[in-house]
Design a protein around this motif. Sequence first.
Motif, PDB file in Angstrom:
ATOM      1  N   VAL A 171      61.064 112.073   5.918  1.00  0.00           N
ATOM      2  CA  VAL A 171      60.355 111.108   6.771  1.00  0.00           C
ATOM      3  C   VAL A 171      58.855 111.307   6.654  1.00  0.00           C
ATOM      4  O   VAL A 171      58.082 110.338   6.503  1.00  0.00           O
ATOM      5  CB  VAL A 171      60.829 111.234   8.231  1.00  0.00           C
ATOM      6  N   PHE A 172      58.401 112.561   6.665  1.00  0.00           N
ATOM      7  CA  PHE A 172      56.963 112.855   6.514  1.00  0.00           C
ATOM      8  C   PHE A 172      56.474 112.413   5.133  1.00  0.00           C
ATOM      9  O   PHE A 172      55.408 111.809   4.994  1.00  0.00           O
ATOM     10  CB  PHE A 172      56.707 114.351   6.718  1.00  0.00           C
ATOM     11  N   ASP A 173      57.273 112.687   4.102  1.00  0.00           N
ATOM     12  CA  ASP A 173      56.878 112.334   2.733  1.00  0.00           C
ATOM     13  C   ASP A 173      56.794 110.811   2.561  1.00  0.00           C
ATOM     14  O   ASP A 173      55.860 110.297   1.936  1.00  0.00           O
ATOM     15  CB  ASP A 173      57.891 112.904   1.721  1.00  0.00           C
ATOM     16  N   LEU A 174      57.758 110.096   3.148  1.00  0.00           N
ATOM     17  CA  LEU A 174      57.785 108.633   3.007  1.00  0.00           C
ATOM     18  C   LEU A 174      56.658 107.974   3.805  1.00  0.00           C
ATOM     19  O   LEU A 174      56.019 107.021   3.350  1.00  0.00           O
ATOM     20  CB  LEU A 174      59.145 108.093   3.473  1.00  0.00           C
ATOM     21  N   LYS A 175      56.393 108.505   4.976  1.00  0.00           N
ATOM     22  CA  LYS A 175      55.347 107.917   5.835  1.00  0.00           C
ATOM     23  C   LYS A 175      54.002 107.880   5.111  1.00  0.00           C
ATOM     24  O   LYS A 175      53.208 106.950   5.268  1.00  0.00           O
ATOM     25  CB  LYS A 175      55.237 108.728   7.138  1.00  0.00           C
ATOM     26  N   LYS A 176      53.747 108.889   4.268  1.00  0.00           N
ATOM     27  CA  LYS A 176      52.452 108.983   3.565  1.00  0.00           C
ATOM     28  C   LYS A 176      52.267 107.845   2.560  1.00  0.00           C
ATOM     29  O   LYS A 176      51.141 107.495   2.232  1.00  0.00           O
ATOM     30  CB  LYS A 176      52.363 110.325   2.807  1.00  0.00           C
ATOM     31  N   VAL A 177      53.363 107.267   2.062  1.00  0.00           N
ATOM     32  CA  VAL A 177      53.224 106.344   0.916  1.00  0.00           C
ATOM     33  C   VAL A 177      53.723 104.926   1.185  1.00  0.00           C
ATOM     34  O   VAL A 177      53.331 103.991   0.504  1.00  0.00           O
ATOM     35  CB  VAL A 177      53.975 106.906  -0.316  1.00  0.00           C
ATOM     36  N   ILE A 178      54.569 104.748   2.192  1.00  0.00           N
ATOM     37  CA  ILE A 178      55.138 103.411   2.434  1.00  0.00           C
ATOM     38  C   ILE A 178      54.047 102.445   2.884  1.00  0.00           C
ATOM     39  O   ILE A 178      53.254 102.752   3.773  1.00  0.00           O
ATOM     40  CB  ILE A 178      56.277 103.495   3.475  1.00  0.00           C
TER      41      ILE A 178
END
Length: 238
Positions: free
Chosen positions: A56-63
């Motif tokens: 979730v943290f990784d996706l939030k940075k790029v979505i």
Amino acid sequence: MTHLSVNINKIATLRNSRGGNNPDLVKVALDCERFGAEGITVHPRPDERHIRYQDVFDLKKVIKTEFNIEGNCQEQKFVDLVLANKPAQVTLVPDALGQITSNHGWDTVKNQEYLKEIIAVFKAQNIRVSIFVDPVVEMVEAAATTGTDRIELYTEAYASGYHQNKEQAIAPYIKAAEKAVKLGLGLNAGHDLDLHNLKYFAQNIPGLLEVSIGHALIADALYLGLENTIQMYLRCLA
Ligand SMILES: CC(=O)[C@@H](O)[C@H](O)COP(=O)(O)O
Ligand SMILES: NCC(=O)COP(=O)(O)O
């Protein structure tokens, strides 16, 4: 037009099955957006069987499209995860631990006070709230007084009844949707929607803002390719 949010849980299932980072979940999410998806949905579960909390943290940075995090708000770890990432939308789902998948909506009458409290927590952080609801008019009515921005109609019953009698299968959903629109609730839908049943649903449900689709879409992509599959689902919503 109804937006398509691609649920990438099953990409994480495949990744986890071998312990590495193949398929790369972040790359798949970015590709889904590039192929036309208007949102990305994830459903981190306490056992992290597919989506991990770190994802979730990784996706939030790029979505760049709408990030929708689904899950059980009765788990404090889930609440903390959502507040730390502030997605465009949180969808509250009343899953019991160990369920193979989500299989029911909130009892918005019995859980009225609890839902009012937890929804206020997310809205105070400007996170749009959607709550998972069965297609029952009384549940929709009680959802309206919880403060939720939207409801997500649980569409498993529609999908399972579609091939036998689609008019009968969709009838409760039309009634529930009409009630939601009348009460000023935003309307989402999801679970078991696919290339066979999606177009009829989208054509007949008033006020449908978003569908979140994962399992069938990812399975279709194994045969049709991810870009082509997303385009086919988008054409069902055009
Ligand atoms: C809430 C719902 O119906 C689905 O979004 C759910 O995310 C499916 O979860 P699994 O992918 O774990 O079956
Ligand atoms: N909220 C429904 C969702 O995100 C995906 O459900 P499914 O298409 O995997 O059944």
